[in-house]
Design a protein around this motif. Structure first.
Motif, PDB file in Angstrom:
ATOM      1  N   LEU A 140       0.835  -1.193   0.000  1.00 21.93           N
ATOM      2  CA  LEU A 140       0.000   0.000   0.000  1.00 21.93           C
ATOM      3  C   LEU A 140       0.873   1.247   0.000  1.00 21.93           C
ATOM      4  O   LEU A 140       1.889   1.305   0.703  1.00 21.93           O
ATOM      5  CB  LEU A 140      -0.907   0.010   1.234  1.00 21.93           C
ATOM      6  N   PRO A 141       0.500   2.277  -0.772  1.00 19.38           N
ATOM      7  CA  PRO A 141       1.251   3.531  -0.733  1.00 19.38           C
ATOM      8  C   PRO A 141       0.996   4.259   0.578  1.00 19.38           C
ATOM      9  O   PRO A 141      -0.017   4.028   1.246  1.00 19.38           O
ATOM     10  CB  PRO A 141       0.676   4.319  -1.917  1.00 19.38           C
ATOM     11  N   PRO A 142       1.890   5.169   0.984  1.00 19.04           N
ATOM     12  CA  PRO A 142       1.665   5.941   2.210  1.00 19.04           C
ATOM     13  C   PRO A 142       0.377   6.755   2.100  1.00 19.04           C
ATOM     14  O   PRO A 142       0.032   7.265   1.038  1.00 19.04           O
ATOM     15  CB  PRO A 142       2.892   6.849   2.298  1.00 19.04           C
ATOM     16  N   GLU A 143      -0.323   6.844   3.221  1.00 15.07           N
ATOM     17  CA  GLU A 143      -1.591   7.582   3.247  1.00 15.07           C
ATOM     18  C   GLU A 143      -1.811   8.129   4.652  1.00 15.07           C
ATOM     19  O   GLU A 143      -1.654   7.402   5.637  1.00 15.07           O
ATOM     20  CB  GLU A 143      -2.750   6.650   2.864  1.00 15.07           C
ATOM     21  N   ARG A 144      -2.149   9.386   4.765  1.00 16.73           N
ATOM     22  CA  ARG A 144      -2.477   9.934   6.078  1.00 16.73           C
ATOM     23  C   ARG A 144      -3.855   9.431   6.481  1.00 16.73           C
ATOM     24  O   ARG A 144      -4.815   9.536   5.716  1.00 16.73           O
ATOM     25  CB  ARG A 144      -2.455  11.461   6.046  1.00 16.73           C
ATOM     26  N   LEU A 145      -3.946   8.888   7.691  1.00 14.23           N
ATOM     27  CA  LEU A 145      -5.231   8.384   8.184  1.00 14.23           C
ATOM     28  C   LEU A 145      -6.014   9.546   8.791  1.00 14.23           C
ATOM     29  O   LEU A 145      -5.791   9.957   9.926  1.00 14.23           O
ATOM     30  CB  LEU A 145      -5.008   7.291   9.228  1.00 14.23           C
ATOM     31  N   GLY A 146      -6.944  10.093   8.018  1.00 13.59           N
ATOM     32  CA  GLY A 146      -7.727  11.210   8.509  1.00 13.59           C
ATOM     33  C   GLY A 146      -6.928  12.500   8.539  1.00 13.59           C
ATOM     34  O   GLY A 146      -5.884  12.636   7.884  1.00 13.59           O
ATOM     35  N   ASP A 147      -7.409  13.452   9.343  1.00 14.19           N
ATOM     36  CA  ASP A 147      -6.786  14.778   9.363  1.00 14.19           C
ATOM     37  C   ASP A 147      -7.167  15.455  10.676  1.00 14.19           C
ATOM     38  O   ASP A 147      -8.302  15.904  10.859  1.00 14.19           O
ATOM     39  CB  ASP A 147      -7.289  15.594   8.168  1.00 14.19           C
ATOM     40  N   LEU A 148      -6.206  15.545  11.606  1.00 17.37           N
ATOM     41  CA  LEU A 148      -6.502  16.129  12.911  1.00 17.37           C
ATOM     42  C   LEU A 148      -6.864  17.611  12.806  1.00 17.37           C
ATOM     43  O   LEU A 148      -7.777  18.089  13.492  1.00 17.37           O
ATOM     44  CB  LEU A 148      -5.303  15.957  13.846  1.00 17.37           C
ATOM     45  N   ALA A 149      -6.172  18.361  11.955  1.00 20.99           N
ATOM     46  CA  ALA A 149      -6.463  19.781  11.835  1.00 20.99           C
ATOM     47  C   ALA A 149      -7.871  20.005  11.289  1.00 20.99           C
ATOM     48  O   ALA A 149      -8.623  20.861  11.780  1.00 20.99           O
ATOM     49  CB  ALA A 149      -5.426  20.456  10.946  1.00 20.99           C
ATOM     50  N   ALA A 150      -8.240  19.240  10.267  1.00 25.35           N
ATOM     51  CA  ALA A 150      -9.586  19.381   9.704  1.00 25.35           C
ATOM     52  C   ALA A 150     -10.645  18.959  10.713  1.00 25.35           C
ATOM     53  O   ALA A 150     -11.717  19.567  10.792  1.00 25.35           O
ATOM     54  CB  ALA A 150      -9.698  18.549   8.425  1.00 25.35           C
ATOM     55  N   LEU A 151     -10.334  17.929  11.487  1.00 20.54           N
ATOM     56  CA  LEU A 151     -11.278  17.474  12.504  1.00 20.54           C
ATOM     57  C   LEU A 151     -11.493  18.550  13.562  1.00 20.54           C
ATOM     58  O   LEU A 151     -12.634  18.839  13.961  1.00 20.54           O
ATOM     59  CB  LEU A 151     -10.740  16.200  13.150  1.00 20.54           C
ATOM     60  N   ALA A 152     -10.399  19.173  13.999  1.00 22.36           N
ATOM     61  CA  ALA A 152     -10.516  20.246  14.998  1.00 22.36           C
ATOM     62  C   ALA A 152     -11.278  21.439  14.433  1.00 22.36           C
ATOM     63  O   ALA A 152     -12.096  22.061  15.129  1.00 22.36           O
ATOM     64  CB  ALA A 152      -9.128  20.670  15.463  1.00 22.36           C
ATOM     65  N   ALA A 153     -11.036  21.755  13.164  1.00 22.36           N
ATOM     66  CA  ALA A 153     -11.716  22.896  12.557  1.00 22.36           C
ATOM     67  C   ALA A 153     -13.210  22.656  12.414  1.00 22.36           C
ATOM     68  O   ALA A 153     -14.019  23.588  12.495  1.00 22.36           O
ATOM     69  CB  ALA A 153     -11.099  23.190  11.191  1.00 22.36           C
ATOM     70  N   ALA A 154     -13.590  21.394  12.205  1.00 21.75           N
ATOM     71  CA  ALA A 154     -15.007  21.073  12.015  1.00 21.75           C
ATOM     72  C   ALA A 154     -15.755  20.906  13.329  1.00 21.75           C
ATOM     73  O   ALA A 154     -16.992  20.885  13.341  1.00 21.75           O
ATOM     74  CB  ALA A 154     -15.134  19.794  11.180  1.00 21.75           C
ATOM     75  N   ALA A 155     -15.020  20.769  14.441  1.00 18.88           N
ATOM     76  CA  ALA A 155     -15.672  20.534  15.730  1.00 18.88           C
ATOM     77  C   ALA A 155     -16.385  21.788  16.211  1.00 18.88           C
ATOM     78  O   ALA A 155     -15.897  22.906  16.059  1.00 18.88           O
ATOM     79  CB  ALA A 155     -14.639  20.089  16.763  1.00 18.88           C
ATOM     80  N   ALA A 156     -17.543  21.587  16.812  1.00 17.24           N
ATOM     81  CA  ALA A 156     -18.311  22.716  17.346  1.00 17.24           C
ATOM     82  C   ALA A 156     -17.613  23.278  18.579  1.00 17.24           C
ATOM     83  O   ALA A 156     -16.963  22.537  19.331  1.00 17.24           O
ATOM     84  CB  ALA A 156     -19.716  22.261  17.715  1.00 17.24           C
ATOM     85  N   PRO A 157     -17.719  24.576  18.821  1.00 20.00           N
ATOM     86  CA  PRO A 157     -17.138  25.137  20.046  1.00 20.00           C
ATOM     87  C   PRO A 157     -17.845  24.570  21.278  1.00 20.00           C
ATOM     88  O   PRO A 157     -19.042  24.264  21.255  1.00 20.00           O
ATOM     89  CB  PRO A 157     -17.391  26.645  19.896  1.00 20.00           C
ATOM     90  N   LEU A 158     -17.076  24.434  22.346  1.00 19.36           N
ATOM     91  CA  LEU A 158     -17.643  23.867  23.564  1.00 19.36           C
ATOM     92  C   LEU A 158     -18.703  24.798  24.149  1.00 19.36           C
ATOM     93  O   LEU A 158     -18.581  26.024  24.090  1.00 19.36           O
ATOM     94  CB  LEU A 158     -16.547  23.625  24.597  1.00 19.36           C
ATOM     95  N   ARG A 159     -19.744  24.191  24.724  1.00 23.69           N
ATOM     96  CA  ARG A 159     -20.778  24.959  25.406  1.00 23.69           C
ATOM     97  C   ARG A 159     -21.232  24.160  26.622  1.00 23.69           C
ATOM     98  O   ARG A 159     -21.035  22.940  26.699  1.00 23.69           O
ATOM     99  CB  ARG A 159     -21.954  25.261  24.479  1.00 23.69           C
ATOM    100  N   ALA A 160     -21.825  24.845  27.565  1.00 26.08           N
ATOM    101  CA  ALA A 160     -22.263  24.185  28.801  1.00 26.08           C
ATOM    102  C   ALA A 160     -23.365  23.177  28.503  1.00 26.08           C
ATOM    103  O   ALA A 160     -24.219  23.416  27.633  1.00 26.08           O
ATOM    104  CB  ALA A 160     -22.768  25.230  29.793  1.00 26.08           C
ATOM    105  N   PRO A 161     -23.373  22.042  29.191  1.00 27.65           N
ATOM    106  CA  PRO A 161     -24.441  21.068  28.995  1.00 27.65           C
ATOM    107  C   PRO A 161     -25.800  21.665  29.371  1.00 27.65           C
ATOM    108  O   PRO A 161     -25.916  22.407  30.346  1.00 27.65           O
ATOM    109  CB  PRO A 161     -24.070  19.914  29.932  1.00 27.65           C
ATOM    110  N   ASP A 162     -26.811  21.342  28.596  1.00 29.94           N
ATOM    111  CA  ASP A 162     -28.174  21.794  28.852  1.00 29.94           C
ATOM    112  C   ASP A 162     -28.772  20.921  29.959  1.00 29.94           C
ATOM    113  O   ASP A 162     -29.110  19.756  29.732  1.00 29.94           O
ATOM    114  CB  ASP A 162     -29.002  21.684  27.571  1.00 29.94           C
ATOM    115  N   GLY A 163     -28.903  21.502  31.158  1.00 30.23           N
ATOM    116  CA  GLY A 163     -29.382  20.729  32.293  1.00 30.23           C
ATOM    117  C   GLY A 163     -30.756  20.145  32.083  1.00 30.23           C
ATOM    118  O   GLY A 163     -31.047  19.027  32.547  1.00 30.23           O
ATOM    119  N   ALA A 164     -31.637  20.862  31.360  1.00 30.47           N
ATOM    120  CA  ALA A 164     -32.989  20.355  31.132  1.00 30.47           C
ATOM    121  C   ALA A 164     -32.952  19.075  30.296  1.00 30.47           C
ATOM    122  O   ALA A 164     -33.683  18.113  30.577  1.00 30.47           O
ATOM    123  CB  ALA A 164     -33.843  21.420  30.452  1.00 30.47           C
ATOM    124  N   PHE A 165     -32.098  19.054  29.264  1.00 34.78           N
ATOM    125  CA  PHE A 165     -31.993  17.840  28.444  1.00 34.78           C
ATOM    126  C   PHE A 165     -31.396  16.689  29.239  1.00 34.78           C
ATOM    127  O   PHE A 165     -31.949  15.585  29.286  1.00 34.78           O
ATOM    128  CB  PHE A 165     -31.135  18.112  27.212  1.00 34.78           C
TER     129      PHE A 165
END
Length: 463
Positions: A140-165
């Motif tokens: 198999l040729p070399p291949e990057r498994l996924g992309d940490l930078a892209a994953l971090a960029a796509a992640a939603a900003p942290l917010r407090a848990p909704d106590g009602a839910f």
């Protein structure tokens, strides 16, 4: 997880130690080349932790793949038991290929701050894919498994848990006389937990998409029936991988989801599994939007009083089976009470692997729970629409006293205090609400030692 790592630097309690074994003929050099190439494709394998700066993640040179040979199973087991990962800036993912008698082993040692169980399996499968491709003459040729930078960029900003839910999973936690766990307290993660494993036949089970949720529901039902309650509070590990990018990237991308499961008379695994699936789908959407359920430990009053939101953690791993290889996990990561993992093996078997905190369970108790859960899973998953078999409730202590989060038993409290170095003549136990232990003539600095061995709903003060 990074903060927990800083509190327990170098502890094996925060490490995943997984080893896959095969009896098939394998070229050790080719296996080492495959592992080296797979680590080179895994960005998380080049991450360390620097404790001096906060702590924080830092770039690290990838570790070379180790090669070992063991003349006996005992020598191999001793080597497995000793593995850990120091937080000294070095890489937090290590691979070793080993020969044990006539078998071959791939061991992956990963800190839970950088990889979870899904990610470790992803790396192992890449090793196997590379090994097979080289054997077929088409590397198999070399291949990057996924992309940490892209994953971090796509992640939603942290917010407090909704106590009602989240109240759907947390209401009732901390109520007096409301027991949610097999033991009355939690303890700091241990690097040497008790482990007991059982296997059950499960022909055709893993071909059904619903079986993981039904397994969670069955463990929850065991918990409720054993405790004599109408519902169960369990933590369910969720891999949270909803996108192609998330599934492709080996990284720590999971959470323990607080889950309350109603277990009415006549409940079936199918019905319980459907309830679990609905809840986890809704909870996963919240987590994907930036909520983190671990934040509930500081925002739900009952949780910070009792130290817990749930009893057993249930960890179902439907995707770890690899034909020709068997899995042996010697360390699962941090456990403050108990963790029940369920995963399939080749040959239509399910493995039930229980990990228990050694300060809270003895070996017989650990084996009792695992064997009972395994028997229940074997009976229910092959007939998911039939009512659950009976589970014997443990006998209630006749002199137990309701306290926030469960029950306190005077004899057990006195024994625990004696074991912690508090002689009987300094201990006064007041059983009227609020239940209080008064320690006469002791140094104030010793009060935390008493609190550590008592149910969290019991107050402690000096007399």
């Amino acid at each position: 997880m990074l903060q927990l790592a800083a509190q327990h630097p170098g502890s094996r309690a925060l490490v995943i130690d997984a080893a896959w074994r095969t009896e098939l003929p394998v070229d050790v050099d080719a296996l080492a080349r495959a592992a080296t190439a797979a680590l080179a494709e895994t960005e998380a394998a080049a991450i360390g932790v620097d404790l001096d700066a906060g702590p924080r993640f830092v770039a690290a040179a990838r570790a070379p793949v180790g090669v070992e040979r063991f003349a006996s199973e005992a020598a191999y087991r001793a080597w497995r038991a000793a593995g850990s990962l120091p937080l000294d800036g070095g890489p937090l993912v290590r691979a070793t290929v080993a020969r044990v008698g006539g078998a071959h082993v791939v061991r992956l040692l990963a800190h839970h701050a950088v990889l979870d169980g899904y990610a470790v399996t992803r790396v192992f499968r890449r090793i196997v894919a590379r090994l097979r491709a080289e054997a077929d003459g088409a590397p198999l040729p070399p291949e990057r498994l996924g992309d940490l930078a892209a994953l971090a960029a796509a992640a939603a900003p942290l917010r407090a848990p909704d106590g009602a839910f989240w109240s759907a999973a947390t209401d009732g936690v901390g109520d007096a006389g409301h027991e949610i766990a097999f033991v009355d307290r939690v303890a700091p993660p241990s690097g040497e937990p008790r482990q007991h494993r059982a296997r059950v036949a499960a022909a055709g089970v893993v071909d059904r998409r619903e079986w993981p949720a039904q397994a969670v529901g069955t463990v929850a039902a065991y918990t409720a029936r054993y405790l004599g309650t109408a519902d169960a509070y369990v933590g369910v590990t969720g891999a949270l991988r909803r996108s192609v990018l998330e599934r492709a990237t080996p990284v720590q991308w999971m959470a323990v989801v607080p889950t309350r499961v109603d277990v009415p008379p006549g409940a079936t695994p199918a019905a319980l599994g459907a309830d679990v699936q609905r809840w986890l789908a809704a909870a996963s959407a919240r987590i994907a939007a930036g909520e983190r359920p671990e934040g509930l430990l500081t925002t739900v009053p009952a949780a910070w009083r009792t130290g817990r939101l749930y009893g057993p953690i249930v960890n179902v791993l439907p995707d770890v089976r690899t034909e020709g290889w068997s899995l042996d996990v010697a360390a699962w990561g941090p456990v403050g009470d108990c963790l029940i993992s369920v995963y399939p093996e080749p040959g239509d078997e399910l493995v039930v692997d229980g990990v228990f905190h050694p300060e809270l369970y003895d070996a017989a108790q650990a084996a009792e729970h695992v064997d009972a859960i395994a028997a229940l899973l074997g009976a229910t998953l092959t007939a998911p629409h039939a009512p659950l078999p009976a589970v014997a409730a443990r006998p209630a202590d006749p002199d137990r006293i309701p306290v926030p989060g469960g029950w306190a038993v005077p004899a057990r409290m006195r024994a625990a205090l004696a074991g912690a170095g508090f002689p009987a003549d300094v201990v006064e136990l007041r059983t009227e609400p609020p239940v209080t232990v008064v320690l006469h003539g002791v140094d104030p600095e010793r009060l935390p030692d008493a609190r550590a061995v008592l149910p969290p709903g019991v107050r402690v003060r000096r007399g």
